[in-house]
Design a protein around this motif. Structure first.
Motif, mmCIF file in Angstrom:
data_model
loop_
_atom_site.group_PDB
_atom_site.id
_atom_site.type_symbol
_atom_site.label_atom_id
_atom_site.label_comp_id
_atom_site.label_asym_id
_atom_site.label_seq_id
_atom_site.Cartn_x
_atom_site.Cartn_y
_atom_site.Cartn_z
ATOM 1 N N ALA A 1 -15.487 3.868 -4.410
ATOM 2 C CA ALA A 1 -15.424 2.132 -4.469
ATOM 3 C C ALA A 1 -15.731 1.250 -3.891
ATOM 4 C CB ALA A 1 -14.466 2.826 -2.702
ATOM 5 N N LEU B 1 -6.386 -5.529 5.705
ATOM 6 C CA LEU B 1 -6.867 -4.411 6.286
ATOM 7 C C LEU B 1 -7.034 -4.972 7.501
ATOM 8 C CD1 LEU B 1 -9.183 -2.900 3.571
ATOM 9 C CD2 LEU B 1 -6.578 -2.715 3.474
ATOM 10 N N GLU C 1 -10.465 2.916 7.983
ATOM 11 C CA GLU C 1 -9.121 2.498 7.833
ATOM 12 C C GLU C 1 -8.865 2.068 5.947
ATOM 13 O OE1 GLU C 1 -10.400 1.906 11.529
ATOM 14 O OE2 GLU C 1 -11.354 1.751 10.108
ATOM 15 N N TYR C 2 -10.458 2.176 5.737
ATOM 16 C CA TYR C 2 -9.952 1.706 3.171
ATOM 17 C C TYR C 2 -9.554 3.471 2.965
ATOM 18 C CZ TYR C 2 -10.656 -0.093 -0.989
ATOM 19 O OH TYR C 2 -10.217 0.482 -2.663
ATOM 20 N N GLN C 3 -9.439 4.304 3.656
ATOM 21 C CA GLN C 3 -9.147 5.193 3.407
ATOM 22 C C GLN C 3 -7.427 5.386 3.639
ATOM 23 O OE1 GLN C 3 -11.164 7.269 1.520
ATOM 24 N NE2 GLN C 3 -12.591 5.386 2.665
ATOM 25 N N SER D 1 -14.999 2.813 5.414
ATOM 26 C CA SER D 1 -14.243 2.701 6.928
ATOM 27 C C SER D 1 -12.848 3.607 7.193
ATOM 28 C CB SER D 1 -13.755 1.361 7.299
ATOM 29 O OG SER D 1 -12.707 1.520 6.671
ATOM 30 N N THR E 1 -7.895 0.686 -5.210
ATOM 31 C CA THR E 1 -9.340 0.064 -5.368
ATOM 32 C C THR E 1 -9.076 -0.433 -6.776
ATOM 33 O OG1 THR E 1 -10.170 2.031 -4.665
ATOM 34 C CG2 THR E 1 -11.420 0.597 -5.677
ATOM 35 N N ILE F 1 -17.064 -1.855 3.845
ATOM 36 C CA ILE F 1 -15.677 -1.590 4.674
ATOM 37 C C ILE F 1 -15.122 -0.386 3.968
ATOM 38 C CG2 ILE F 1 -12.921 -2.776 4.412
ATOM 39 C CD1 ILE F 1 -14.333 -5.623 4.676
ATOM 40 N N THR F 2 -15.247 -0.574 2.255
ATOM 41 C CA THR F 2 -14.788 0.676 1.397
ATOM 42 C C THR F 2 -15.014 2.433 2.287
ATOM 43 O OG1 THR F 2 -16.093 0.887 0.165
ATOM 44 C CG2 THR F 2 -14.373 -0.910 -0.321
ATOM 45 N N ARG G 1 0.895 -1.127 0.053
ATOM 46 C CA ARG G 1 0.411 0.209 0.089
ATOM 47 C C ARG G 1 0.798 1.435 -0.212
ATOM 48 N NH1 ARG G 1 -3.480 -3.300 3.421
ATOM 49 N NH2 ARG G 1 -2.644 -2.938 5.133
ATOM 50 N N LEU H 1 -9.181 -7.572 0.982
ATOM 51 C CA LEU H 1 -9.317 -6.775 0.721
ATOM 52 C C LEU H 1 -7.911 -5.917 0.981
ATOM 53 C CD1 LEU H 1 -12.667 -4.698 1.478
ATOM 54 C CD2 LEU H 1 -11.652 -5.651 -0.827
ATOM 55 N N LEU I 1 -12.239 -8.156 4.655
ATOM 56 C CA LEU I 1 -10.891 -7.806 5.556
ATOM 57 C C LEU I 1 -9.422 -8.291 4.637
ATOM 58 C CD1 LEU I 1 -12.012 -6.277 9.005
ATOM 59 C CD2 LEU I 1 -11.806 -5.025 7.214
#
Length: 457
Positions: free
Chosen positions: A365, A407, A453-455, A451, A308, A448-449, A17, A404, A401
């Motif tokens: 997303a 995560l 944390e996904y950012q 959330s 994404t 989740i997208t 990431r 993806l 999670l």
């Protein structure tokens, strides 16, 4: 007896990431078969991998044949398909540091030259990067260097070189700015030919000796008849430059919040390796503080979009519908490639996620991850669904999670998502219930997208 050289998948997910653009679990598992240090070497020594073939993109997007608006599409297509993710990531970082905008340059080929220079020298010695930058036609035009003459000094390029590109405010005097600008007199660009009838053409660097001030100059405690390259050598040897590079790399690859001890470590690697950015990045990625800095920075829009798309495994081919929309999506999220708002570049961190920009990110997303026809989404759903008879909703969340990109959720996010997916009534995974189960997985991906944390990267 064999030695296990595999790497934790979550750690590989974090590395990719930051040094790349995020990957789904099945790709992380493949990478994790190698040692972490070996993965870092593959990232920083990226020349061992073939570059992306670009000519098919031009064939399928001939509407950009004149160069207008072409480069952002090329940039994002290459990010999606490159086996050299760190090269693309470093070019994006330098683009933010050495902010140069098409709104003023108004020349597509010249902006393309500029970005290609950032890619080519992405992990070179910092002195070489600055020397290439000081000869870059788009940058010179952007900062009015063509009006910097021996008899009429323009300080714009010299000031920004010191303030925003190498040292930072407080490490030089106004006299240093003046003599820096004098050293660059005569550094200019040639006259760009008219756009019609042959289309736009890029520019080229020109040195005009008769327009250069060859008098004695005093710069950062050094005296001499300096030219631009002399100025760069003096700058790179200054301790403030190591700190500057350390701050920029820390902000882009580690955390939105500066930690001085970590910046010092990056600056120390810069000094120890003579400004070699490749070795700075190798040191950074192998450091303990980098490995521990998970989910500590907001991904910029380009990272977010490309990451994404990596998960959905779409837009790999130049003819796929929707590829040309990606630069527009990035602009709507606040980052218009090749057109930063000012010479300071983009403001990062939480400024990427105000209420309007966050809505654009989430909508993008959710739409992409919610498309089960996308090959990557289909594969992730199948991996969660296969080999089970029954599954608890909390298990679906954990499995989603992982797929993806391994995560992790903070306690507040996890509680909120569990409230949405429910904590009771396990689902049957096979037979007639398979479609219902797959729909639950897909909905969990979409939640989740959205959330926090996904950012984050």
């Amino acid at each position: 007896m064999t030695t296990d050289t595999s790497t934790d998948v979550a750690l590989v997910g974090h590395l990719m990431r930051r040094a790349g653009f995020a990957l789904p679990a099945h790709e992380l598992e493949r990478l994790a078969e190698k040692s972490y240090e070996g993965l870092v070497d593959d990232l920083v020594d990226f020349e061992k991998f073939d570059p992306v073939e670009m000519h098919f993109l031009e064939r399928y997007h001939s509407e950009f044949a004149d160069g207008e608006g072409w480069t952002p599409l090329r940039i994002m297509y290459r990010m999606i398909n490159s086996k050299r993710p760190l090269q693309e990531k470093m070019a994006l970082m330098w683009h933010g540091v050495f902010a140069t905008g098409s709104a003023k340059v108004t020349n597509g080929p010249m902006m393309s030259q500029h970005y290609e220079m950032l890619r080519e020298f992405a992990v070179d010695n910092f002195a070489e990067i600055l020397k290439r930058l000081s000869r870059d036609p788009a940058m010179l035009f952007w900062l009015d260097q063509q009006t910097n003459h021996a008899t009429a000094v323009n300080e714009n390029w010299g000031r920004e070189l010191l303030e925003l590109f190498s040292m930072g405010v407080g490490n030089y005097t106004e006299e240093d700015v003046r003599d820096c600008a004098r050293a660059y007199t005569g550094w200019t660009i040639d006259q760009v030919i008219p756009r019609y009838p042959f289309g736009q053409q890029g520019g080229s660097f020109v040195y005009r000796n008769d327009d250069h001030d060859d008098g004695e100059k005093s710069f950062l405690g050094h005296n001499g008849d300096f030219n631009g390259d002399d100025i760069v050598d003096i700058i790179v040897d200054h301790p403030a430059t190591a700190q500057f590079v350390g701050r920029e790399i820390h902000n882009f690859f580690v955390s939105d919040q500066p930690v001085q001890s970590e910046i010092d470590a990056i600056a120390g690697a810069f000094t120890a390796n003579g400004g070699d950015i490749r070795e700075v990045m190798r040191t950074l990625f192998n450091s303990d503080f980098f490995k521990e800095a998970k989910f500590t920075r907001v991904r910029n829009p380009v990272e977010f979009i490309v990451g994404t798309v990596h998960l959905t495994d779409e837009l790999r081919d130049p003819y796929e519908y929707g590829l040309h929309e990606l630069p527009q999506k990035s602009t709507l999220m606040g980052q218009q490639l090749l057109n930063p708002p000012t010479v300071e570049g983009w403001h990062t961190g939480k400024e990427w996620i105000d209420s309007a920009l966050l809505m654009e990110r989430v909508n993008f997303a959710v739409e992409r991850i919610g498309n089960q026809d996308a090959p990557g989404v289909e594969k992730m759903v199948d991996r969660v669904a296969s080999g089970r008879e029954w599954i608890e909703p909390a298990e679906i969340l954990d499995a989603a999670l992982y797929e993806l990109g391994a995560l992790e959720l903070g306690s507040k996010s996890r509680t909120a998502l569990l409230d949405e997916v429910g904590t009771n009534n396990p689902l049957r995974c096979d037979g007639a219930n398979r479609k219902q189960y797959e729909a639950a997985i897909l909905e969990t991906f979409q939640l989740i997208t959205a959330s926090r944390e996904y950012q984050l990267g």
